[in-house]
Design an enzyme around this catalytic site. Structure first.
Site: not given
Ligand code: NAP
Length: 472
Positions: A170, A207, A245, A279, A379
Site C-alpha cells: 500500500k 493499513g 522505519e 526522514c 520533526e
Molecule cells: P504517515 O502519515 O505515518 O503515513 C505513512 C503510511 O502509513 C501511509 O501509507 C499511510 O496511509 C499509512 N498509515 C497512516 N496511518 C496508519 C495506521 N494507523 N495504520 C497503518 N498505516 C497507516 O507518514 P507520512 O506522513 O506518509 O510520511 C512521513 C513520515 O515518514 C515522516 O515521519 C518521515 O520521517 C517518515 N519516513 C521515515 C523513513 C525511514 O526510512 N526511517 C523514510 C521515509 C519517511 P495514508 O497515506 O492513506 O494515510
C-alpha cells in the site's frame, strides 16, 4: 491526468471491492493529477489471500530464478523511468532536477543489488552439530510514505523477492500512481501470480487491516512514529514481526577545524532537498561557538541562493510542500519557533518571492536555538534548519543525542579519524562523515523512536528471513 480503477491482485487487474475513489493533487498548482480507487478491508483480504496462496510455490523457487526476475524488473525500471519520474513531479512536487536521481534511478540499482544477494538464501553455516539456514518469512504487508515513495517501495519489494516472500503493498494516499506503474512492471516481467499484490486506500482503514491480518507474517512500515506505534499495536496480538522505519530529527556536528564553507553547503543542500521532506535530513546544525556566527552567515547566503519554484523548471531546487496540510504544519512550527525566541535568519511564513499559488514554504534558517525548543525536538518535515551552538565536543554529543529520535547524523571535523571518533558517540543508525556520499549497500534504519528495522544491504535481506537451526 492519470486514471486508475483496478488493483493488481493474484497476477490480474481486478475490480476493487470497495467502491471509493480518491483524487491526487499536484501541490505545485492544486490541480488533480490522478484519480485512483480507494479500497476497503475486503480488498485487503483478497490481496493477502493471493499472497498466502502463492507463498508455497514461490518460496521453493531457486535464488537464481528470483534473481532473474529482479534483473528483469531493473530493466523495466529503466524503460519506465520517465513515467515514474513524472509521477514524482506531479504528486510530490519534487523538482525535475532531483526527481529521477533521488527517487527513480535507485529502483534499478537496488533490484540489481538484491539480485546479487538472493544467493545468500541458499547458503548455510555449521555451528557444532547444527546447520543454520535462512528461510523466507512468508507474507509481507508493506506500507509506505509519500516523501520518497519509489525508493521506499523498492527497498522493501526487492529484498522480499530475493528472499522468496510474497507481498501486499500500500502506498501513501498522496502519492499512489507509481505503485500502479510498478504493478504493470511486475506484470510485464511475468512475476508469478500472487507474489506481488497492490491495493490502495486509507492508512487508518486498510493499513490497519494489513497490520492485524492473521495471514500476514511481517509488517514493514515506513512513516511517522505515531502511525508506526499503531501498526505495532495492531500486529502485537499474533506476534507478527514488525519492521519500522520512522521519523528523525538528525544532528549535524561541525567542529571548529572543519572546512566551514563546504560543511555548511553540504548541510543546507541536505536539509532543503525534497523541500525538507526527508526522514534523515540533518535538521539540527550544531556548530562550535568560535565559528557559529560565520556559519550562520554562510547558511543565510546559501539558503537565499536556492531557487524555489515550479518543479518542472530544471533550474529549480526547492519545490512546493507535498500538500496544503503539510504546508500549514510547517508554518505552525515556524511561528512557534519565533514565539519561543529563535532568531529568524532567513525565510519565515511568507510565500517565497514571486510565487502566488502552490503549497510553498520559504526555505528557513533559525539561529540561537536551544535544544529544548520544540523546533529542535520535533520533526518539522519542511525546509527548516535550526542552528545550535556548542562549546565542547562532549556538549555537542550530548545535544546530538538529546531527542527521542536516532535515525541519522553527520559530523564534519578536521579529518576522517576525528570525525569518526565523534560519530561513534552518536546514537543513530547512520552517520555521514565529512560530507560522504549515500551508499545503497549500507544498512539504513534508526535507533530509539526512529524505528527498529534495517533496509538495504545484506541486513535489508535479513529482515525478510526466518532462521532455522537443524541439529544432526
Ligand atoms: P504517515 O502519515 O505515518 O503515513 C505513512 C503510511 O502509513 C501511509 O501509507 C499511510 O496511509 C499509512 N498509515 C497512516 N496511518 C496508519 C495506521 N494507523 N495504520 C497503518 N498505516 C497507516 O507518514 P507520512 O506522513 O506518509 O510520511 C512521513 C513520515 O515518514 C515522516 O515521519 C518521515 O520521517 C517518515 N519516513 C521515515 C523513513 C525511514 O526510512 N526511517 C523514510 C521515509 C519517511 P495514508 O497515506 O492513506 O494515510
Amino acid at each position: 491526468m492519470r486514471t486508475y480503477n483496478k488493483f493488481y491482485i493474484n497476477g490480474e487487474w481486478v475490480e476493487p471491492i470497495g467502491k471509493g475513489t480518491s483524487e491526487v493533487i499536484n501541490p505545485a498548482n492544486g490541480e488533480v493529477s490522478a484519480t485512483v480507487p480507494y479500497g476497503n478491508v475486503e480488498d485487503v483480504d483478497a490481496a493477502v489471500n493471493a499472497a498466502r496462496n502463492a507463498f508455497a510455490s514461490w518460496s521453493q523457487t531457486t535464488a537464481a530464478e528470483r534473481a532473474n526476475f529482479l534483473r528483469k524488473l531493473a530493466a523495466e525500471g529503466h524503460r519506465r523511468n520517465a513515467d515514474l519520474t513524472q509521477t514524482i513531479i506531479d504528486e510530490l512536487g519534487m523538482p525535475i532536477q532531483n526527481a529521477a536521481e533521488f527517487q527513480v534511478d535507485p529502483l534499478a540499482i537496488i533490484c540489481e543489488s538484491f539480485a546479487d544477494k538472493a544467493k545468500h538464501m541458499e547458503e548455510s553455516r555449521e555451528v557444532g552439530n547444527s546447520i543454520i539456514i535462512n528461510e523466507p518469512i512468508g507474507v509481507c504487508a508493506m506500507i509506505n510514505p509519500w516523501n520518497y515513495p519509489i525508493w521506499q517501495l523498492i527497498g522493501k519489494v526487492a529484498p522480499a523477492i530475493a528472499a522468496g516472500c510474497t507481498m501486499v503493498v500500500k502506498a501513501a494516499s498522496q502519492t499512489p500512481s507509481h505503485l500502479f506503474i510498478f504493478a504493470e512492471m511486475c506484470d510485464a516481467v511475468g512475476l508469478p501470480a500472487g507474489v506481488f499484490n497492490m491495493i490502495h486506500g486509507s492508512g487508518r482503514e486498510i493499513g490497519a487491516a494489513l497490520s492485524s491480518h492473521p495471514e500476514v507474517d511481517l509488517v514493514t512500515f515506513t512513516g511517522s512514529t505515531a502511525a508506526g506505534i499503531q501498526v505495532s499495536n495492531k500486529a502485537a496480538p499474533d506476534v507478527k514481526r514488525v519492521c519500522l522505519e520512522l521519523g528523525g530529527k538528525s544532528p549535524y556536528i561541525i567542529t571548529e577545524e572543519a572546512d566551514l564553507d563546504a560543511a555548511v553547503d553540504f548541510g543546507i543542500n541536505d536539509v532543503m532537498v525534497n523541500t525538507g521532506q526527508t526522514c534523515n535530513a540533518l535538521t539540527r546544525m550544531i556548530v562550535h561557538e568560535s565559528r557559529y556566527e560565520e556559519a550562520v552567515e554562510l547558511a543565510k547566503s546559501k539558503t537565499e541562493a536556492l531557487v524555489v519554484g515550479d518543479p518542472t523548471d530544471p533550474g529549480v531546487f526547492v519545490g512546493p510542500m507535498s500538500s496544503t496540510e503539510q504546508r500549514l504544519t510547517v508554518l505552525d512550527y515556524i511561528n512557534q519557533a519565533i514565539g519561543d525566541g529563535a532568531r529568524l535568519v532567513t525565510g519565515g511564513t511568507g510565500m517565497p518571492p514571486g510565487l502566488m499559488t502552490g503549497y510553498y514554504v520559504s526555505p528557513t534558517v533559525f539561529a540561537d536555538v536551544t535544544n529544548d525548543m520544540k523546533i529542535a525536538q520535533e520533526e518539522v518535515f519542511g525546509p527548516v534548519l535550526v542552528m545550535i551552538k556548542y562549546s565542547s565536543v562532549d556538549q555537542a554529543v550530548e545535544i546530538a543525542n538529546d531527542t527521542p529520535y536516532g535515525l541519522a547524523s553527520a559530523v564534519w571535523a578536521g579529518d576522517k579519524d576525528k570525525a569518526t571518533a565523534i560519530a561513534r558517540r552518536i546514537r543513530a543508525g547512520q552517520c555521514t562523515i565529512n560530507g560522504g556520499e549515500a551508499n545503497h549497500e549500507a544498512p539504513f534504519g534508526g535507533y530509539k523512536e526512529s524505528g527498529n528495522g534495517r533496509e538495504f544491504g545484506i541486513e535489508g535481506l535479513h529482515e525478510y528471513c526466518e532462521l532455522k537451526a537443524m541439529q544432526y
